[in-house]
Scaffold this motif. Structure first.
Motif, short mmCIF file in Angstrom:
data_model
loop_
_atom_site.label_atom_id
_atom_site.label_comp_id
_atom_site.label_asym_id
_atom_site.label_seq_id
_atom_site.Cartn_x
_atom_site.Cartn_y
_atom_site.Cartn_z
N ILE A 25 0.83 -1.21 0.00
CA ILE A 25 0.00 0.00 0.00
C ILE A 25 0.86 1.26 0.00
CG2 ILE A 25 -1.65 1.34 1.37
CD1 ILE A 25 -2.85 -1.35 2.28
N VAL A 26 1.86 1.30 0.88
CA VAL A 26 2.65 2.52 1.05
C VAL A 26 3.49 2.82 -0.18
CG1 VAL A 26 4.54 3.53 2.39
CG2 VAL A 26 2.64 2.39 3.56
N PHE A 27 4.06 1.79 -0.81
CA PHE A 27 4.90 2.03 -1.98
C PHE A 27 4.08 2.38 -3.22
CE2 PHE A 27 8.24 0.62 0.67
CZ PHE A 27 9.43 0.99 0.07
N ALA A 28 2.75 2.28 -3.12
CA ALA A 28 1.89 2.69 -4.23
C ALA A 28 1.37 4.12 -4.06
CB ALA A 28 0.71 1.72 -4.37
N LEU A 29 1.65 4.74 -2.90
CA LEU A 29 1.18 6.10 -2.65
C LEU A 29 2.03 7.11 -3.42
CD1 LEU A 29 0.68 5.97 1.25
CD2 LEU A 29 -1.11 5.83 -0.51
N GLU A 30 1.42 8.21 -3.76
CA GLU A 30 2.13 9.33 -4.36
C GLU A 30 2.31 10.44 -3.33
OE1 GLU A 30 -0.07 10.50 -7.80
OE2 GLU A 30 0.36 8.65 -8.90
N ASP A 31 3.17 11.41 -3.64
CA ASP A 31 3.44 12.49 -2.70
C ASP A 31 2.13 13.14 -2.24
OD1 ASP A 31 6.03 11.93 -3.26
OD2 ASP A 31 6.55 13.87 -4.11
N GLY A 32 1.99 13.28 -0.90
CA GLY A 32 0.83 13.93 -0.33
C GLY A 32 -0.37 13.04 -0.13
#
Length: 355
Positions: A259-266
């Protein structure tokens, strides 16, 4: 000091111990001892000889060079009361002495190994070692050096063996493939709020309490979705006192990483549930270039360490040793024998790591 602060201090000290061992054991990464534990130690040495591996002897004077340096480094930060702080079944003094014993034994093994592999130091390096030894003796208290029986030749020998050991590692791992992809080394910067699903003893909380923590996290998520500042809520609700993290691959449970490595900035995640508890994560930087490059170098160093360890373990398997328990027990970090101004590792860095 409250219990929470005491626990924090304990964690910081344990991290310091691990860092100390990493530095002392020469190899590029990791906190595990490479010195073999199956070497047989017997007695039969002179009172000034700590141990003998093959034909290499470590004297108490050589050990004093490194012990004095470590004593000065730690007392400069923590004060002279650090040595009796409990660490597991020992104390900090015992941990450092054991680490120094491992380092000294490893250096002697690597001197023998260098001879086997025909690894030597050029004359220019030996001259620099002589200069480093002279600087050590000039910066240390001469009276205390004399009281410990330490001469410039003793200091030279320790610098020589330490430098030769590192040269041996470089030579034998020169052709190791250390190529690491950016994706494998990638570091992301995050803020997070964490509610644990276990109690202080590591046992799962009751189903009712687990549901309560899940509901509280859901309420916080609603507030974030409504526009409240993630960082401020993290400061209020996360009890870990650390809400900003650098996260790399394989450091967290797989569901968290995915999940976290698929997030974008912000971007803020949905609630992430693992066996450890509940997380809310805000991505601050989805690809930290500088940290990723540093992580890539660390991962490459681990590859080199593993390759060298295989050669080292094979070589040391046949070595015989003698150990002078009585002489070693005379060494101390908390008692007499302080050598003010001794800084072996600082001088080594100046001469050989900042060229």
């Amino acid at each position: 000091m409250n219990k929470q602060k005491k626990r924090g201090a304990g964690r910081h000290l344990r991290r310091s111990v691990c860092l100390l061992i990493c530095i002392l054991l020469l190899l590029p990464s990791g906190c595990s001892e490479v010195t073999r534990t199956d070497i047989q130690f017997t007695t039969g040495l002179s009172e000034n000889e700590l141990f003998k591996i093959g034909q290499e002897v470590c004297t108490s004077r050589q050990a004093a060079v490194l012990l004095a340096s470590q004593r000065n480094s730690y007392e400069a930060v923590y004060g002279d009361g650090i040595w009796k702080i409990p660490i597991g079944e020992s104390d900090f003094e015992g941990v450092v002495l054991d680490s120094m014993k491992a380092l000294l034994a490893q250096m002697k093994c690597m001197v023998l190994m260098a001879e086997e592999y025909d690894v030597t130091l050029p004359e220019a390096e030996k001259r620099r070692i002589r200069e480093a030894a002279a600087e050590f003796c000039q910066s240390a208290d001469t009276g205390e050096l004399a009281a410990a029986g330490v001469t410039e030749d003793d200091v030279y020998q320790v610098f020589y063996e330490y430098r030769l050991s590192n040269q041996l590692i470089d030579e034998l791992t020169r052709n190791v493939d250390v190529e690491i992809s950016d994706n494998d080394a990638r570091i992301v910067q995050v803020q997070q709020i964490f509610f644990s699903a276990v109690d202080a003893e590591g046992n799962p909380v009751s189903p009712e309490e687990k549901q309560n923590r899940s509901d509280r996290m859901a309420a916080i998520k609603q507030r974030i979705d409504s526009g409240e500042d993630f960082g401020k809520l993290a400061e209020i609700y996360d009890v870990s006192q650390q809400t900003h993290f650098s996260v790399g691959r394989r450091e967290m449970p797989q569901v968290y990483e995915d999940i976290v490595f698929a997030l974008e900035d912000g971007e803020v995640s949905d609630i992430i549930e693992t066996d450890k508890g509940f997380y809310l994560v805000k991505c601050l930087e989805d690809y930290d270039i500088e940290a990723t490059q540093a992580h890539k170098e660390q991962m490459g160093a681990v590859k080199k360490k593993d390759a060298f360890s295989q050669l080292y373990d094979t070589f040391t398997a046949g070595l015989t040793s003698e150990f002078n328990h009585s002489a070693w027990e005379q060494l101390s970090l908390s008692g007499e024998g302080k050598i003010t101004g001794a800084d072996f590792f600082g001088i080594y860095r100046d001469y050989f790591e900042e060229q």
